[in-house]
Design an enzyme around this catalytic site. Structure first.
Site, PDB file in Angstrom:
ATOM      1  N   CYS A 384       0.912  -1.257   0.078  1.00 62.70           N
ATOM      2  CA  CYS A 384      -0.161   0.070  -0.040  1.00 62.70           C
ATOM      3  C   CYS A 384       0.894   1.266  -0.161  1.00 62.70           C
ATOM      4  O   CYS A 384       1.639   1.595  -1.119  1.00 62.70           O
ATOM      5  CB  CYS A 384      -1.090   0.054   1.269  1.00 62.70           C
ATOM      6  SG  CYS A 384      -2.353   0.886   0.700  1.00 62.70           S
ATOM      7  N   GLY A 386       3.619   1.430   1.178  1.00 62.26           N
ATOM      8  CA  GLY A 386       4.965   0.916   0.680  1.00 62.26           C
ATOM      9  C   GLY A 386       5.000   0.888  -0.946  1.00 62.26           C
ATOM     10  O   GLY A 386       6.079   1.159  -1.413  1.00 62.26           O
ATOM     11  N   HIS A 510      -3.534  -5.058   0.094  1.00 65.91           N
ATOM     12  CA  HIS A 510      -2.959  -5.593   1.522  1.00 65.91           C
ATOM     13  C   HIS A 510      -3.185  -7.037   1.446  1.00 65.91           C
ATOM     14  O   HIS A 510      -4.298  -7.688   1.676  1.00 65.91           O
ATOM     15  CB  HIS A 510      -3.922  -5.192   2.521  1.00 65.91           C
ATOM     16  CG  HIS A 510      -3.624  -3.670   2.974  1.00 65.91           C
ATOM     17  ND1 HIS A 510      -2.958  -3.268   3.675  1.00 65.91           N
ATOM     18  CD2 HIS A 510      -4.476  -2.976   2.345  1.00 65.91           C
ATOM     19  CE1 HIS A 510      -2.759  -1.809   3.977  1.00 65.91           C
ATOM     20  NE2 HIS A 510      -3.531  -1.604   2.965  1.00 65.91           N
ATOM     21  N   GLU A 512      -1.623  -9.205   3.131  1.00 70.34           N
ATOM     22  CA  GLU A 512      -1.525  -9.784   4.742  1.00 70.34           C
ATOM     23  C   GLU A 512      -2.767  -9.979   5.069  1.00 70.34           C
ATOM     24  O   GLU A 512      -3.073 -11.155   6.170  1.00 70.34           O
ATOM     25  CB  GLU A 512      -0.861  -8.894   5.549  1.00 70.34           C
ATOM     26  CG  GLU A 512      -1.425  -7.372   5.850  1.00 70.34           C
ATOM     27  CD  GLU A 512      -1.273  -6.357   4.607  1.00 70.34           C
ATOM     28  OE1 GLU A 512      -1.108  -6.582   3.814  1.00 70.34           O
ATOM     29  OE2 GLU A 512      -1.578  -5.205   5.182  1.00 70.34           O
TER      30      GLU A 512
HETATM   31  N1  GLN Z   1      -2.188   6.732   2.800  1.00 67.98           N
HETATM   32  C1  GLN Z   1      -2.207   6.018   1.737  1.00 67.98           C
HETATM   33  C2  GLN Z   1      -3.648   6.004   0.978  1.00 67.98           C
HETATM   34  O1  GLN Z   1      -4.559   6.573   1.596  1.00 67.98           O
HETATM   35  C3  GLN Z   1      -1.500   4.337   1.850  1.00 67.98           C
HETATM   36  C4  GLN Z   1      -2.826   3.890   2.801  1.00 67.98           C
HETATM   37  C5  GLN Z   1      -2.215   2.606   3.298  1.00 67.98           C
HETATM   38  O2  GLN Z   1      -1.150   2.154   3.469  1.00 67.98           O
HETATM   39  N2  GLN Z   1      -3.299   1.779   3.728  1.00 67.98           N
HETATM   40  O3  GLN Z   1      -3.631   5.848  -0.236  1.00 67.98           O
END
Ligand code: GLN
Length: 534
Positions: A384, A386, A510, A512
């Site tokens: 995400c 990352g 995600h 995970e």
């Molecule tokens: N802050 C980022 C977004 O809103 C990533 C969110 C996250 O890593 N869950 O897109």
């Protein structure tokens, strides 16, 4: 008419005794005996869901397929029983009150005073029975958050007290979890806190049927007898839950203690066959006998509280175990990473995961870490935020877009490589308004990710507002960072990879949230496998 049986799990003495793990273990055993089962968590706080809570407050926010932002215990439930949960599996006081107040405004209670009893308790009872009624589970296990005696838990305790009588004999069961502390000065295990906790339950009109006692030392028969005598249960219903090296051993331990058999007997359900736990035992065996050891850096800004990254850490446990490899997670604070120390900080890790997150704090450290592993051919998994950091880093350092950024971090950047989509632009409310839940993704044939999934159409869960800006897609592709997965409906980029790199994958979703003990997630499994080649 549903024949669902209900098990209520409460906790006493202190919080953090592991009610979630006991609930999940009991569910696992009952499921392994051929029953359909689900687990629900009732959370006594006033937030409508934990989505707006800081991870420091509450640990990770777990996301279900249907896009509910929920308590991290639901992650344990799914990892144990290998079945998806939903919004209905997590109810908070906030949600209960919101529904009741909305009904009041609509006039549903016209003429009546709206009160905790019966209106709030009725709504709690309705939510507990919803799962059983809708899906006709054989057993629903409902874990009540908090500790008995808390003011905020009272309506829940009252609701389940009432429900017991409404459901009739053998249709519900109370499992109460307590702590038996060990006093090292006198070398004794103490049962008094358990006795007091059961008294508190009795004051609220509930006699626990089964007591699960958390302990650091084995409980002898005398202690069990004493608890049974003072707490009005038979000795078989006093279950020892001793500390173990992995939470995944708890179901096996509970089986030895016959928790499942006693629960089924009290619910008047046949024991059926011996629980099918072959895969589970294999997993424990591999976990305990690793043939290798690797260290992976987890770079985030909430690392002081490991619960903030619970599902990632558990996914790595699953992935390590199938690779017969012990994975040591080195948590690294992203705020500490600077250009001049990154090589030293990452010296002893063989791969890195850059964690999800929100806001500006710690972002530059993550970007510096990504640059280091990209340039040094060190395995990288970006989740995400990352992935977004990997895109920003590539934009700045490979494409030469010096101010490349996400508009979450910089509103004035001239190169918004990560940006808000149109449908997010008008959103002002914070609760439940991100791109949430399961979305389809088409994996690009010929990509590394395709090799890993061995599937073209996948579904993964999301929790974010910002997205890769497709305006830049060609520039990235031409320079070697390629979209390897796209949303088939919107064209949004869900996966980015650098094929020339040894293992460099960023995912907007995600993974995970989908890794379970019997079904570890392919991305984590392959990531560990690659590092194991070292
Ligand atoms: N802050 C980022 C977004 O809103 C990533 C969110 C996250 O890593 N869950 O897109």
């Amino acid at each position: 008419m549903s024949n669902t049986k209900y098990i209520f799990v409460t906790g006493g003495v202190t919080s953090s005794l592991g009610k979630g793990i006991i609930s999940a273990s009991l569910a696992k055993l009952i499921q392994a005996r051929g029953y359909t089962v689900t687990i629900q968590k009732l959370d006594p706080y006033i937030n409508v869901d934990p989505g707006t809570l800081n991870p420091y407050e509450h640990g990770e926010c777990y996301v279900t397929e249907d896009g509910a932002e929920t308590d991290l215990d639901l992650g344990h439930y799914e990892r144990f029983i290998n079945l998806p949960t939903s919004q209905e599996n997590n109810v908070t006081t906030g949600r209960i009150y919101q529904t009741v107040i909305n009904k009041e405004r609509r006039g549903d209670y016209l003429g009546k005073t709206v009160q905790v009893i019966p209106h709030i308790t009725d709504e709690i009872k309705r939510n507990i029975q919803l799962l059983g009624k809708k899906h006709n589970y054989d057993v629903v296990i409902t874990e009540i958050g908090g500790t008995v005696g808390d003011i905020e838990s009272l309506p829940y305790i009252e609701a389940v007290r009432q429900l017991k009588w409404e459901l009739g004999v053998h249709n519900s069961l109370f499992v109460h979890l307590t702590l038996v502390p060990y006093l090292s000065a006198s070398g004794e295990l103490k049962t008094k806190p358990t006795q007091h906790s059961v008294k508190l339950m009795l004051e609220n009109g509930i006699q626990p049927d089964i007591l699960v006692l958390r302990t650091e030392h084995p409980l002898n028969t005398d202690i069990k007898k004493k608890v049974a005598l003072f707490c009005n249960v038979n000795i078989e219903s006093v279950i020892q839950s001793i500390d173990v090296s992995t939470i995944y051993e708890v179901p096996l331990l509970m089986k030895e203690e016959r928790l499942d058999i006693i629960a089924l007997q009290k619910l008047n359900l046949p024991e059926n066959e011996e629980p099918k736990l072959k895969k589970w035992k294999e997993f424990i065996n591999n976990f305990k006998n690793p043939q290798k050891e690797i260290t992976v850096g987890l770079i985030g800004k909430y690392i002081e509280l490991p619960d903030s990254y619970k599902s990632i850490i558990e996914s790595m446990v699953h992935a390590g175990t199938v690779n017969k490899c012990k994975v040591i997670i080195k948590s690294i604070h992203s705020e500490k990473i600077k250009e001049d120390n990154v090589a030293v900080i990452l010296k002893d890790v063989q791969g890195i995961i850059v964690a999800p997150g929100f806001g500006q704090r710690g972002i530059e450290g993550k970007i510096i870490a990504v640059k280091h592993v990209r340039e040094n051919n060190i395995p990288f998994l970006g989740i995400c935020l990352g992935m977004q950091c990997a895109v920003i880093e590539f934009g700045r350092n490979v494409l030469g877009l010096k101010d490349a950024d996400s508009t979450e971090m910089s509103r004035i950047t001239t190169n918004p490589v990560i940006d808000l989509m149109e449908d997010q632009k008008g959103v002002t409310e914070k609760g439940g308004t991100m791109r949430l839940g399961s979305y389809p993704c088409k994996v690009v044939k010929g990509s590394k990710v395709f090799e890993i999934y061995n599937e073209e159409n996948i579904k993964e869960r999301h929790r974010h507002r910002y997205e890769f800006n497709n305006h830049y897609i060609e520039k990235f592709e031409n320079a070697g960072m390629k979209p390897a997965g796209l949303n088939p409906d919107s064209g949004l980029v869900e996966i980015m990879e650098i094929s020339e790199h040894r293992w460099f994958i960023g995912v907007q979703f995600h993974p995970e949230y989908r890794s379970t003990v019997v079904n570890p997630h392919p991305l984590f499994v392959n990531f560990v496998k690659e590092i194991c080649k070292d």
